[in-house]
Scaffold this motif. Structure first.
Motif, short mmCIF file in Angstrom:
data_model
loop_
_atom_site.label_atom_id
_atom_site.label_comp_id
_atom_site.label_asym_id
_atom_site.label_seq_id
_atom_site.Cartn_x
_atom_site.Cartn_y
_atom_site.Cartn_z
N PRO A 6 4.91 -11.23 -2.07
CA PRO A 6 5.37 -11.05 -3.53
C PRO A 6 5.06 -12.13 -4.24
CG PRO A 6 6.97 -12.32 -1.70
CD PRO A 6 5.87 -11.65 -1.02
N GLY A 7 4.75 -11.63 -5.52
CA GLY A 7 4.79 -12.64 -6.53
C GLY A 7 3.28 -13.05 -6.74
N ARG A 8 2.28 -12.65 -6.09
CA ARG A 8 0.86 -13.39 -6.24
C ARG A 8 0.46 -13.00 -7.68
NH1 ARG A 8 -2.47 -16.75 -6.56
NH2 ARG A 8 -4.07 -17.05 -5.05
N HIS A 9 -0.56 -13.86 -8.28
CA HIS A 9 -0.88 -13.27 -9.49
C HIS A 9 -1.71 -11.88 -9.26
CE1 HIS A 9 -4.57 -16.00 -7.90
NE2 HIS A 9 -4.99 -14.86 -8.11
N ASP B 190 9.68 -11.15 -16.16
CA ASP B 190 9.87 -11.71 -14.86
C ASP B 190 8.32 -12.01 -14.26
OD1 ASP B 190 12.78 -11.60 -14.85
OD2 ASP B 190 12.50 -9.69 -13.86
N TYR B 191 7.53 -11.69 -15.07
CA TYR B 191 6.35 -11.89 -14.29
C TYR B 191 5.53 -13.00 -14.91
CZ TYR B 191 1.51 -11.48 -12.61
OH TYR B 191 0.35 -11.92 -11.95
N ASN C 299 8.25 -18.84 -6.39
CA ASN C 299 7.55 -17.65 -7.37
C ASN C 299 8.03 -18.02 -8.80
OD1 ASN C 299 6.16 -15.39 -7.67
ND2 ASN C 299 7.99 -14.06 -7.67
N ASP C 300 8.45 -19.33 -9.01
CA ASP C 300 8.77 -19.44 -10.63
C ASP C 300 8.84 -20.77 -10.92
OD1 ASP C 300 10.61 -20.97 -9.13
OD2 ASP C 300 12.48 -19.95 -9.92
#
Length: 235
Positions: free
Chosen positions: A10-13, A200-201, A229-230
């Motif tokens: 999840p969440g990687r660039h 959210d990104y 992730n934030d």
């Protein structure tokens, strides 16, 4: 003992599975604005085969140039955040740890080569063929799968990266690295050029990376775990 080589998606660039799901799910629900540039008034005849060949050649040449620049800096013993950046790609290295050993510098340079290859894929759709030179194991399989599932999605720079820690095992069997991605200015478009970034990104994300020696002596990324992730501890 060597650390676990678990890959976190999840969440990687890079648009990993969860990010792809997020983008594909939200795209029909938001009013998208066009992010495409105005084209010229006259357009020459388009040859798909020639265009694909030209793009592949440009991608390979750009990836080779990035790797060569990093390798040259490493060979000269001068590795800086600037030397690890790729302005044309929109990949900006903000800072790296000080007083790294030769072994740590090698691991750092090889990680950046991996990070730039993957960023090129997400931002241009090109360079999948370069992945085996910088990744292995679960990381290679995961990224190849994600890259083939892009369906025209693109991430747009600038991407800003901070390396907060680099370590190499005494026996040389693995290296570890902590990285912070500042994607606050990164935008996302779909295959039609519509902006589907979503709230959210954009933000910060921190990753823990594990690398192992490759057959040619370079470090290959084998796992990448999302720490946050934030936010990033460096921020």
């Amino acid at each position: 003992m060597q650390p676990s080589t678990r890959v976190s998606r999840p969440g990687r660039h890079r648009p990993a599975a969860v990010l792809l799901a997020l983008l594909l799910a939200c795209a029909p629900l938001v009013a998208c604005s066009s992010a495409s540039d105005d084209g010229p008034l006259s357009v020459p005849t388009y040859d798909p085969g020639a265009a694909a060949s030209a793009e592949a050649s440009e991608s390979a040449a750009a990836a080779s140039a990035s790797a060569s620049a990093a390798a040259s800096a490493e060979a000269a013993g001068v590795v800086t955040a600037e030397s690890l950046s790729d302005q044309e790609l929109g990949y900006h290295m903000v800072s790296i740890p000080k007083d790294l050993t030769e072994a740590q510098i090698k691991a750092l340079v090889d990680y950046v080569a991996y990070d730039q290859v993957t960023w090129r894929i997400w931002s241009t759709g090109q360079g999948i063929e370069n992945l085996p030179a910088v990744a292995t194991g679960d990381a290679l399989v995961t990224i190849e799968q994600d890259a083939r599932a892009l369906n025209g999605l693109r991430l747009h720079p600038p991407l800003r990266v901070t390396i907060t820690e680099v370590s190499v095992a005494e026996d040389g069997t693995y290296a570890e690295l902590n990285s912070c991605s500042d994607r606050t200015q990164v935008t996302v478009t779909d295959a039609d050029g519509n902006d589907i970034t979503g709230p959210d990104y954009q933000g910060y994300a921190e990753y823990h990376v594990i690398m192992v020696p490759g057959p040619d002596g370079n470090w290959l990324t084998t796992a990448e775990t999302t720490v946050s992730n934030d936010k990033c501890t460096a921020e």
